[in-house]
Design a protein around this motif. Structure first.
Motif, PDB file in Angstrom:
ATOM      1  N   LYS A 150      10.762  -5.181  13.521  1.00 27.59           N
ATOM      2  CA  LYS A 150       9.533  -5.069  13.057  1.00 27.59           C
ATOM      3  C   LYS A 150       9.197  -3.997  12.189  1.00 27.59           C
ATOM      4  CE  LYS A 150       7.512  -7.757  16.792  1.00 27.59           C
ATOM      5  NZ  LYS A 150       6.858  -7.579  17.923  1.00 27.59           N
ATOM      6  N   LYS A 151       9.618  -2.894  12.829  1.00 32.21           N
ATOM      7  CA  LYS A 151       9.238  -1.796  12.105  1.00 32.21           C
ATOM      8  C   LYS A 151       9.765  -1.413  10.633  1.00 32.21           C
ATOM      9  CE  LYS A 151       9.355   3.265  13.138  1.00 32.21           C
ATOM     10  NZ  LYS A 151       9.404   4.381  14.136  1.00 32.21           N
ATOM     11  N   PHE A 152      10.826  -2.186  10.252  1.00 42.19           N
ATOM     12  CA  PHE A 152      11.352  -2.083   8.944  1.00 42.19           C
ATOM     13  C   PHE A 152      10.613  -2.884   8.087  1.00 42.19           C
ATOM     14  CE2 PHE A 152      14.380  -3.378   5.775  1.00 42.19           C
ATOM     15  CZ  PHE A 152      14.764  -2.112   5.303  1.00 42.19           C
ATOM     16  N   THR A 153      10.347  -4.334   8.620  1.00 46.11           N
ATOM     17  CA  THR A 153       9.457  -5.194   7.917  1.00 46.11           C
ATOM     18  C   THR A 153       8.153  -4.482   7.373  1.00 46.11           C
ATOM     19  OG1 THR A 153      10.730  -7.090   8.932  1.00 46.11           O
ATOM     20  CG2 THR A 153       8.849  -7.462   7.860  1.00 46.11           C
ATOM     21  N   ASN A 154       7.531  -3.817   8.453  1.00 44.82           N
ATOM     22  CA  ASN A 154       6.114  -3.333   8.251  1.00 44.82           C
ATOM     23  C   ASN A 154       6.114  -2.045   7.848  1.00 44.82           C
ATOM     24  OD1 ASN A 154       5.487  -5.860   9.429  1.00 44.82           O
ATOM     25  ND2 ASN A 154       5.232  -4.991  11.550  1.00 44.82           N
ATOM     26  N   ARG A 155       7.074  -1.549   7.265  1.00 41.48           N
ATOM     27  CA  ARG A 155       7.225  -0.067   6.879  1.00 41.48           C
ATOM     28  C   ARG A 155       6.327  -0.067   5.560  1.00 41.48           C
ATOM     29  NH1 ARG A 155      11.146  -2.468   4.401  1.00 41.48           N
ATOM     30  NH2 ARG A 155      11.904  -1.896   2.433  1.00 41.48           N
ATOM     31  N   LYS A 156       5.536   1.053   5.362  1.00 38.88           N
ATOM     32  CA  LYS A 156       4.617   1.352   4.425  1.00 38.88           C
ATOM     33  C   LYS A 156       5.222   1.535   3.089  1.00 38.88           C
ATOM     34  CE  LYS A 156       0.348   3.375   3.816  1.00 38.88           C
ATOM     35  NZ  LYS A 156      -0.532   4.589   3.913  1.00 38.88           N
ATOM     36  N   ARG A 157       5.088   0.944   2.000  1.00 39.07           N
ATOM     37  CA  ARG A 157       5.892   1.239   0.736  1.00 39.07           C
ATOM     38  C   ARG A 157       4.972   2.365   0.100  1.00 39.07           C
ATOM     39  NH1 ARG A 157       9.754  -2.014  -1.000  1.00 39.07           N
ATOM     40  NH2 ARG A 157       9.926  -3.757   0.259  1.00 39.07           N
ATOM     41  N   TRP A 158       5.783   3.292  -0.347  1.00 42.96           N
ATOM     42  CA  TRP A 158       5.233   4.432  -0.765  1.00 42.96           C
ATOM     43  C   TRP A 158       4.697   4.280  -2.395  1.00 42.96           C
ATOM     44  CZ3 TRP A 158       6.451   7.597  -5.118  1.00 42.96           C
ATOM     45  CH2 TRP A 158       5.839   9.105  -4.990  1.00 42.96           C
ATOM     46  N   THR A 159       3.436   4.852  -2.305  1.00 38.66           N
ATOM     47  CA  THR A 159       3.100   4.707  -3.578  1.00 38.66           C
ATOM     48  C   THR A 159       2.599   6.309  -3.927  1.00 38.66           C
ATOM     49  OG1 THR A 159       0.723   4.334  -2.605  1.00 38.66           O
ATOM     50  CG2 THR A 159       2.020   2.342  -3.599  1.00 38.66           C
ATOM     51  N   PRO A 160       2.526   6.594  -5.412  1.00 36.92           N
ATOM     52  CA  PRO A 160       2.137   7.957  -5.648  1.00 36.92           C
ATOM     53  C   PRO A 160       0.796   8.145  -5.571  1.00 36.92           C
ATOM     54  CG  PRO A 160       2.905   6.580  -7.812  1.00 36.92           C
ATOM     55  CD  PRO A 160       3.055   5.882  -6.468  1.00 36.92           C
ATOM     56  N   SER A 161       0.281   9.393  -5.138  1.00 40.07           N
ATOM     57  CA  SER A 161      -1.241   9.514  -4.666  1.00 40.07           C
ATOM     58  C   SER A 161      -1.456  10.361  -5.848  1.00 40.07           C
ATOM     59  CB  SER A 161      -1.391  10.016  -3.486  1.00 40.07           C
ATOM     60  OG  SER A 161      -1.010  11.378  -3.353  1.00 40.07           O
ATOM     61  N   ALA A 162      -2.568  10.169  -6.494  1.00 40.84           N
ATOM     62  CA  ALA A 162      -3.295  10.666  -7.378  1.00 40.84           C
ATOM     63  C   ALA A 162      -4.114  11.825  -7.274  1.00 40.84           C
ATOM     64  CB  ALA A 162      -4.363   9.738  -8.433  1.00 40.84           C
ATOM     65  N   ALA A 163      -3.933  13.081  -7.893  1.00 40.59           N
ATOM     66  CA  ALA A 163      -4.647  14.322  -7.047  1.00 40.59           C
ATOM     67  C   ALA A 163      -6.107  14.091  -7.516  1.00 40.59           C
ATOM     68  CB  ALA A 163      -4.107  15.538  -8.066  1.00 40.59           C
ATOM     69  N   ASN A 164      -6.612  13.317  -8.112  1.00 36.94           N
ATOM     70  CA  ASN A 164      -7.988  13.063  -8.348  1.00 36.94           C
ATOM     71  C   ASN A 164      -8.926  12.243  -7.658  1.00 36.94           C
ATOM     72  OD1 ASN A 164      -6.944  11.169 -10.036  1.00 36.94           O
ATOM     73  ND2 ASN A 164      -8.376  11.155 -11.522  1.00 36.94           N
ATOM     74  N   GLU A 165      -8.031  11.750  -6.683  1.00 39.68           N
ATOM     75  CA  GLU A 165      -8.683  10.623  -5.659  1.00 39.68           C
ATOM     76  C   GLU A 165      -8.999  11.382  -4.387  1.00 39.68           C
ATOM     77  OE1 GLU A 165      -6.597   6.064  -6.520  1.00 39.68           O
ATOM     78  OE2 GLU A 165      -5.863   7.436  -4.989  1.00 39.68           O
ATOM     79  N   ILE A 166      -9.991  11.303  -4.040  1.00 41.22           N
ATOM     80  CA  ILE A 166     -10.397  11.838  -2.750  1.00 41.22           C
ATOM     81  C   ILE A 166     -10.439  10.851  -1.382  1.00 41.22           C
ATOM     82  CG2 ILE A 166     -12.119  13.161  -1.651  1.00 41.22           C
ATOM     83  CD1 ILE A 166     -11.338  14.724  -3.840  1.00 41.22           C
ATOM     84  N   LYS A 167      -9.335  10.956  -0.641  1.00 35.91           N
ATOM     85  CA  LYS A 167      -9.287   9.983   0.530  1.00 35.91           C
ATOM     86  C   LYS A 167      -9.503  10.446   1.746  1.00 35.91           C
ATOM     87  CE  LYS A 167      -5.181   7.570  -1.473  1.00 35.91           C
ATOM     88  NZ  LYS A 167      -3.711   7.485  -1.410  1.00 35.91           N
ATOM     89  N   ALA A 168      -9.865   9.615   2.519  1.00 29.45           N
ATOM     90  CA  ALA A 168      -9.935  10.013   4.086  1.00 29.45           C
ATOM     91  C   ALA A 168      -8.688  10.067   4.540  1.00 29.45           C
ATOM     92  CB  ALA A 168     -10.713   8.860   4.751  1.00 29.45           C
ATOM     93  N   THR A 169      -8.394  11.337   5.060  1.00 26.92           N
ATOM     94  CA  THR A 169      -7.146  11.659   5.371  1.00 26.92           C
ATOM     95  C   THR A 169      -6.702  11.347   7.074  1.00 26.92           C
ATOM     96  OG1 THR A 169      -7.681  13.874   5.902  1.00 26.92           O
ATOM     97  CG2 THR A 169      -6.474  13.593   3.923  1.00 26.92           C
ATOM     98  N   ILE A 170      -8.139  11.137   7.716  1.00 27.84           N
ATOM     99  CA  ILE A 170      -7.851  10.573   8.954  1.00 27.84           C
ATOM    100  C   ILE A 170      -9.255   9.853   9.162  1.00 27.84           C
ATOM    101  CG2 ILE A 170      -6.674  12.139  10.503  1.00 27.84           C
ATOM    102  CD1 ILE A 170      -9.215  13.893  10.803  1.00 27.84           C
TER     103      ILE A 170
END
Lengths: 101, 513
Positions: free
Chosen positions: A19-39
């Motif tokens: 299940k863990k392998f199937t549900n693993r999060k695909r990596w996407t490059p994050s843009a430096a100019n995007e402000i994200k909620a880190t938590i």
């Protein structure tokens, strides 16, 4: 049970997936100019609106998470876009709060 | 009072305390599919063997109206008894008494029985069923947890420590089980987490049930915190007994030898498919080798791409570690490395020889693996195998590629015996990958690249995909038929009985935790 194919070094192996392998999060490059909620947390105070011009280091917003207020600064200069959150909104981890264009 | 009256008085007191939190609380416990602390101990231990201590313990808290509250046995039942005649120490938290909450005296009872277990060098089994710290006791409750953690750590590697989660086990309480060797969980009953659903909802806005957050299945399958999963408490107790039967009482003993029979299966040579990319269940191989075809698997549901567990060979306990081609082709990754490393260290600490069955294509590729620290996690396994001084035997069944070959108890990490089946392929990588790299130019420039690739793959397979290159260097001691495996292993175990290993003087190593 349905076998899947796992390719390791060019060899295709018939095997079951976890299940863990199937549900693993695909990596996407994050843009430096995007402000994200880190938590996950809450937008406490917004200092900017869409269309505002900011300098690097300007205070964009106060983000409350784990009972702590985090001051979010602009990592670069530019124009605020993509800001949909309002003060008081609770955001999940990884949500894009705004973009600096 | 006459002596007779005094004895009667004692009987009354004991009977009163044995009622725990009273009829209503016990009814509620039963309604939840749960047994009481004393019922659990009765089921777990040999009939009539339990001797309870510290029954008359009383708490001394005065604040918050606690001075007029009596808590039978202070919410935890402690004592000693036996399983199959082997002495064990036990504690069981009593949820019917103030939710099994942990106060100072409750903790003192636990630390006292842990000290007994250490002094007597006997296994300890802790049954956890507690709402957490008794808040009225303030820092004393925290002190209690800390004193338990310290003893769990000191006892680690000296006596086997088993934790059974039969109710809530939340907050700081989770770290006692986490420090012990084996954690047992039961469906719908076990609940383990650092912060519960209410706090998570308040602070982070995530809405999740106790079961989805830290239920039995979650810890058995997702987190790896639990080692043995059961559907019912009865099943859980049977599994604990079976584990105790396999283990020595302490690190200066060997597990008791028992009378066993040959394995049932005679078709060991027919389990592994010819096609190196086809799956099979490696546990069929294990059961074709072990006494009575018996295998006690640990962490069956978590990181199932590696299989670990105990079995017996000529009546004596051994640990098996085997790549599982059925799941993720048997690759090593963060979780499977952690799982194997911990098991190796347990076996090494308790004088249990380790048999490794190898069939793996290498490490799992992927950004999530690299970013999760597969380097650090993979290193644990190298460390654990290298450090272990118990007899270490490897049988290469089929693929042994690249870093995976080194990690799976290779000769180079000081395996005592390495055997290989004729189907073994020991190489830096699989023939397809290797041919693509070595003959890249030839393949690219060929008129018919697919044809040339196929030819080069066949060439590489012919040259390297066999056990004889490694055997030619002495990295493999013997190439054996599947049918000879059990006999070779039995002989190797017998030969290695008096094994001594000189290790450099040190306080302790620094494993890549």
């Amino acid at each position: 049970m349905e076998y899947k194919i796992l390719n390791i070094d060019g060899t295709e192996y018939k095997t079951l997936f976890t299940k863990k392998f199937t549900n693993r999060k695909r990596w996407t490059p994050s843009a430096a100019n995007e402000i994200k909620a880190t938590i996950p947390g809450t937008v406490l105070k917004l200092n900017v609106r869409n269309g505002d011009k900011v300098k690097e280091g300007d205070v964009l917003l106060l983000f409350e998470a784990m009972k702590m207020q985090n001051i979010i600064l602009a990592p670069c200069a530019g124009e605020i876009t993509n800001l949909e959150a309002k003060e008081g909104d609770a955001l999940p981890k990884g949500a894009v709060i705004l973009t600096i264009k | 009072m006459s002596i007779k009256q005094k004895i009667e008085n004692l009987e009354i007191r004991r009977a009163d305390l044995a009622k725990g939190g009273g009829v209503k609380a016990v009814e509620k416990q039963h309604a939840g599919g749960k047994l009481t602390a004393r019922e659990r101990i009765e089921k777990l231990l040999d009939r009539g063997s339990f001797h309870e201590y510290d029954m008359f313990i009383r708490h001394e808290t005065r604040e918050f109206g606690m001075d007029d509250k009596t808590m039978p046995a202070d919410g935890v039942v402690t004592g000693t008894g036996s399983i199959d005649g082997k002495p064990v120490a036990v504690f069981a938290q009593d949820f019917t008494v103030m939710g099994g909450s942990l106060g100072l005296m409750h903790a003192r009872k636990i630390t006292k029985i842990l000290d007994y277990a250490m002094d007597m060098r006997i296994p300890v089994i802790g049954i956890n069923d507690s709402g957490g710290a008794r808040i009225q006791e303030g820092v004393n409750a925290l002190a209690g947890y800390g004193e338990i953690f310290y003893r769990n750590t000191m006892a680690s590697g000296v006596i086997p420590q088993i934790s059974v989660i039969l109710g809530p086990c939340a907050g700081g309480a989770v770290y006692s089980p986490a420090l012990t060797d084996f954690v047992f969980v039961v469906e719908n009953i076990s609940k383990m987490f650092i912060t519960g659903p209410e706090v998570i909802k308040t602070v982070l806005g995530e809405d999740i049930s106790q079961e989805d957050l830290g239920g039995a299945r979650v810890h058995a399958e997702i987190t790896g915190n639990a080692h043995i999963y059961s559907q019912t408490e009865d099943e859980c107790f049977e599994k604990i007994k079976n584990l105790i039967r396999l283990l020595p009482a302490n690190n200066s003993e060997k597990a008791a030898r028992i009378d066993t029979k040959q394995p049932e299966s005679g078709n060991i040579g027919e389990i592994v498919p010819d096609d190196a990319s086809a799956p099979y269940d490696v546990r069929d191989i294990v059961r074709a080798i072990t006494d009575d075809s018996y295998f006690y698997e640990i962490q069956e549901l978590w990181a199932a791409n590696i299989v670990v567990g105990f079995a017996r060979m000529d009546g004596e306990t051994v640990g098996f570690i085997a790549n599982q081609p059925l799941v993720l082709a048997g690759v090593l990754d963060c979780d499977s490395s952690d799982k194997a490393a911990r098991f190796i260290r347990f076996c090494d600490a308790f004088n249990i020889p380790i048999i490794t069955l190898e069939d793996l294509p290498g490490y799992l590729p992927g950004v999530d693996q690299e970013h999760s620290g597969v380097i650090r996690h993979g290193a644990k396994m190298l460390y654990a195998y290298s450090e272990a001084t118990v007899p270490k035997i490897t049988v290469i069944l089929r693929k042994a590629y690249g870093g995976g070959y080194i990690a799976m108890n290779s000769r180079h990490l000081k395996a005592d015996f390495v055997f290989a089946w004729p189907s073994a392929e020991i190489a830096v990588m699989g023939p397809e990958g290797a041919a693509n790299i070595i003959f890249r130019k030839e393949i690219a420039e060929a008129e018919n690249p697919a044809e040339v690739r196929k030819q080069k793959v066949a060439e590489y397979r012919e040259k390297f995909a066999n056990p004889f290159v490694a055997a030619g260097k002495g990295y493999i001691d013997a190439v054996i038929t599947p049918g000879q495996t059990r006999e070779f292993l039995l002989h190797a175990l017998k030969t290695a009985k008096g094994k001594t290993t000189a290790t450099p003087q040190k306080k302790h190593g620094i494993p890549p935790f």
